[in-house]
Design a protein around this motif. Structure first.
Motif, mmCIF file in Angstrom:
data_model
loop_
_atom_site.group_PDB
_atom_site.id
_atom_site.type_symbol
_atom_site.label_atom_id
_atom_site.label_comp_id
_atom_site.label_asym_id
_atom_site.label_seq_id
_atom_site.Cartn_x
_atom_site.Cartn_y
_atom_site.Cartn_z
ATOM 1 N N ALA A 87 0.833 -1.203 0.000
ATOM 2 C CA ALA A 87 0.000 0.000 0.000
ATOM 3 C C ALA A 87 0.869 1.255 0.000
ATOM 4 N N ALA A 88 1.957 1.220 0.780
ATOM 5 C CA ALA A 88 2.861 2.374 0.820
ATOM 6 C C ALA A 88 3.522 2.583 -0.534
ATOM 7 N N LEU A 89 3.921 1.490 -1.186
ATOM 8 C CA LEU A 89 4.543 1.590 -2.502
ATOM 9 C C LEU A 89 3.554 2.131 -3.534
ATOM 10 N N GLU A 90 2.327 1.642 -3.495
ATOM 11 C CA GLU A 90 1.312 2.130 -4.435
ATOM 12 C C GLU A 90 1.025 3.610 -4.213
ATOM 13 N N ALA A 91 1.001 4.024 -2.936
ATOM 14 C CA ALA A 91 0.763 5.437 -2.639
ATOM 15 C C ALA A 91 1.905 6.302 -3.168
ATOM 16 N N GLU A 92 3.128 5.814 -3.014
ATOM 17 C CA GLU A 92 4.282 6.561 -3.518
ATOM 18 C C GLU A 92 4.254 6.640 -5.042
ATOM 19 N N GLU A 93 3.931 5.538 -5.699
ATOM 20 C CA GLU A 93 3.853 5.538 -7.157
ATOM 21 C C GLU A 93 2.751 6.475 -7.639
ATOM 22 N N LYS A 94 1.622 6.503 -6.913
ATOM 23 C CA LYS A 94 0.533 7.399 -7.281
ATOM 24 C C LYS A 94 0.957 8.856 -7.143
ATOM 25 N N ALA A 95 1.669 9.165 -6.041
ATOM 26 C CA ALA A 95 2.128 10.537 -5.832
ATOM 27 C C ALA A 95 3.110 10.948 -6.927
ATOM 28 N N GLN A 96 3.988 10.039 -7.307
ATOM 29 C CA GLN A 96 4.941 10.342 -8.370
ATOM 30 C C GLN A 96 4.229 10.556 -9.703
ATOM 31 N N ALA A 97 3.215 9.737 -9.972
ATOM 32 C CA ALA A 97 2.450 9.891 -11.212
ATOM 33 C C ALA A 97 1.728 11.246 -11.231
ATOM 34 N N GLU A 98 1.146 11.627 -10.097
ATOM 35 C CA GLU A 98 0.459 12.912 -10.014
ATOM 36 C C GLU A 98 1.435 14.063 -10.196
ATOM 37 N N ALA A 99 2.631 13.918 -9.626
ATOM 38 C CA ALA A 99 3.649 14.960 -9.783
ATOM 39 C C ALA A 99 4.058 15.107 -11.243
ATOM 40 N N ARG A 100 4.175 13.970 -11.954
ATOM 41 C CA ARG A 100 4.519 14.036 -13.372
ATOM 42 C C ARG A 100 3.419 14.715 -14.180
ATOM 43 N N VAL A 101 2.156 14.405 -13.839
ATOM 44 C CA VAL A 101 1.029 15.037 -14.533
ATOM 45 C C VAL A 101 1.023 16.545 -14.268
ATOM 46 N N GLN A 102 1.276 16.920 -13.016
ATOM 47 C CA GLN A 102 1.293 18.341 -12.660
ATOM 48 C C GLN A 102 2.418 19.078 -13.389
ATOM 49 N N LEU A 103 3.595 18.439 -13.457
ATOM 50 C CA LEU A 103 4.713 19.062 -14.155
ATOM 51 C C LEU A 103 4.396 19.238 -15.638
ATOM 52 N N ALA A 104 3.788 18.215 -16.241
ATOM 53 C CA ALA A 104 3.412 18.313 -17.649
ATOM 54 C C ALA A 104 2.387 19.426 -17.868
ATOM 55 N N GLU A 105 1.438 19.561 -16.928
ATOM 56 C CA GLU A 105 0.419 20.612 -17.045
ATOM 57 C C GLU A 105 1.052 21.994 -16.911
ATOM 58 N N GLU A 106 2.027 22.135 -16.010
ATOM 59 C CA GLU A 106 2.704 23.421 -15.857
ATOM 60 C C GLU A 106 3.469 23.789 -17.119
ATOM 61 N N LYS A 107 4.108 22.808 -17.727
ATOM 62 C CA LYS A 107 4.825 23.073 -18.976
ATOM 63 C C LYS A 107 3.854 23.476 -20.083
ATOM 64 N N ARG A 108 2.682 22.803 -20.107
ATOM 65 C CA ARG A 108 1.682 23.158 -21.117
ATOM 66 C C ARG A 108 1.199 24.589 -20.920
ATOM 67 N N ARG A 109 0.949 24.982 -19.644
ATOM 68 C CA ARG A 109 0.502 26.347 -19.358
ATOM 69 C C ARG A 109 1.576 27.368 -19.735
ATOM 70 N N ASP A 110 2.831 27.019 -19.467
ATOM 71 C CA ASP A 110 3.921 27.936 -19.820
ATOM 72 C C ASP A 110 3.985 28.156 -21.325
ATOM 73 N N ARG A 111 3.819 27.070 -22.091
ATOM 74 C CA ARG A 111 3.833 27.215 -23.550
ATOM 75 C C ARG A 111 2.677 28.093 -24.019
ATOM 76 N N ALA A 112 1.494 27.879 -23.407
ATOM 77 C CA ALA A 112 0.324 28.682 -23.786
ATOM 78 C C ALA A 112 0.534 30.159 -23.442
ATOM 79 N N LEU A 113 1.156 30.412 -22.275
ATOM 80 C CA LEU A 113 1.416 31.799 -21.873
ATOM 81 C C LEU A 113 2.391 32.477 -22.833
#
Length: 236
Positions: A87-113
């Motif tokens: 469960a701890a490993l799955e939670a860590e993997e989920k957090a890492q996946a969310e962080a990657r999605v957030q980073l990708a979204e920030e890059k997309r917003r920067d390009r749009a700006l």
């Protein structure tokens, strides 16, 4: 007895004159099949090194290696994690996946700006227009609130005539009082909302400036003057 093998020059016959030769050929075939399946090895809880042609049950709770025929490690089999660790490993993997999605979204917003505001002037222009709209809404709400406040004072003055006999207040006065209070509450809330919107917009534009200023500095970097280019030995 004759065995057929193949080579680059074509088929050739290998003759086996005895049963011993036949047994040796069969043994080599079996060993070759076992080697193709891989070899598993591990050290159990008693410190014994175990080897098998299949996963070893005695090492189900620990890592065991699968070897290639050459003896190199093909893969490492790890035991399943306990439920808590899994469960701890799955939670860590989920957090890492969310962080990657957030980073990708920030890059997309920067390009749009960068596309929307190629320079500081375009950003300042939109900021000024947005602030003009919100300031106009604040002025309107402020004036209406002041008007309603004055109306409320006039009603209070009228009510003073009935302070000793509040039961005699005319229904029309009560209605005006209720309506004024309701409208005053609405416009006070609208004024608060517009002030909050102005603060939010200010923070948004300030954040965009911080994100874009490096890009603007690159885009707007002045070219070297001809005099400077000549002084530095640069020629066209």
């Amino acid at each position: 007895m004759t065995f057929k093998t193949s080579s680059m020059s074509g088929d050739r016959a290998l003759r086996c004159p005895s049963l011993g030769c036949l047994f040796g050929a069969l043994l080599c075939g079996l060993m070759g099949g076992a080697a193709a399946q891989g070899i598993y090895t591990c050290v159990d809880d008693k410190g014994r090194k175990l080897t098998s042609d299949r996963p070893i049950p005695e090492c189900a709770d620990r890592a065991q290696k699968e070897l290639n025929p050459s003896g190199s490690v093909k893969r490492v089999l790890t035991p399943p994690l306990p439920a808590k660790d899994r469960a701890a490993l799955e939670a860590e993997e989920k957090a890492q996946a969310e962080a990657r999605v957030q980073l990708a979204e920030e890059k997309r917003r920067d390009r749009a700006l960068k596309i929307r505001y190629p320079d500081r002037a375009s950003h300042d222009k939109e900021r000024a227009a947005a602030m003009e709209r919100v300031n106009a809404a604040i002025d309107t709400a402020t004036k209406r609130t002041q008007e309603l406040t004055e109306q409320r004072k006039a009603i209070d003055t009228e009510l003073n005539f009935y302070k000793n006999s509040p039961g005699k207040v005319p229904p029309a006065v009560k209605r005006r009082l209720d309506e004024t209070d309701a409208n005053l509450a609405i416009h006070k809330q609208a004024l608060a909302d517009q002030e909050a919107e102005k603060k939010r917009m200010t923070e948004r534009f300030d954040a965009e400036v911080n994100r874009l200023k490096n890009n603007w500095s690159v885009v707007q970097a002045p070219a070297a003057s001809p005099a400077l280019a000549g002084a530095t030995g640069v020629t066209k």
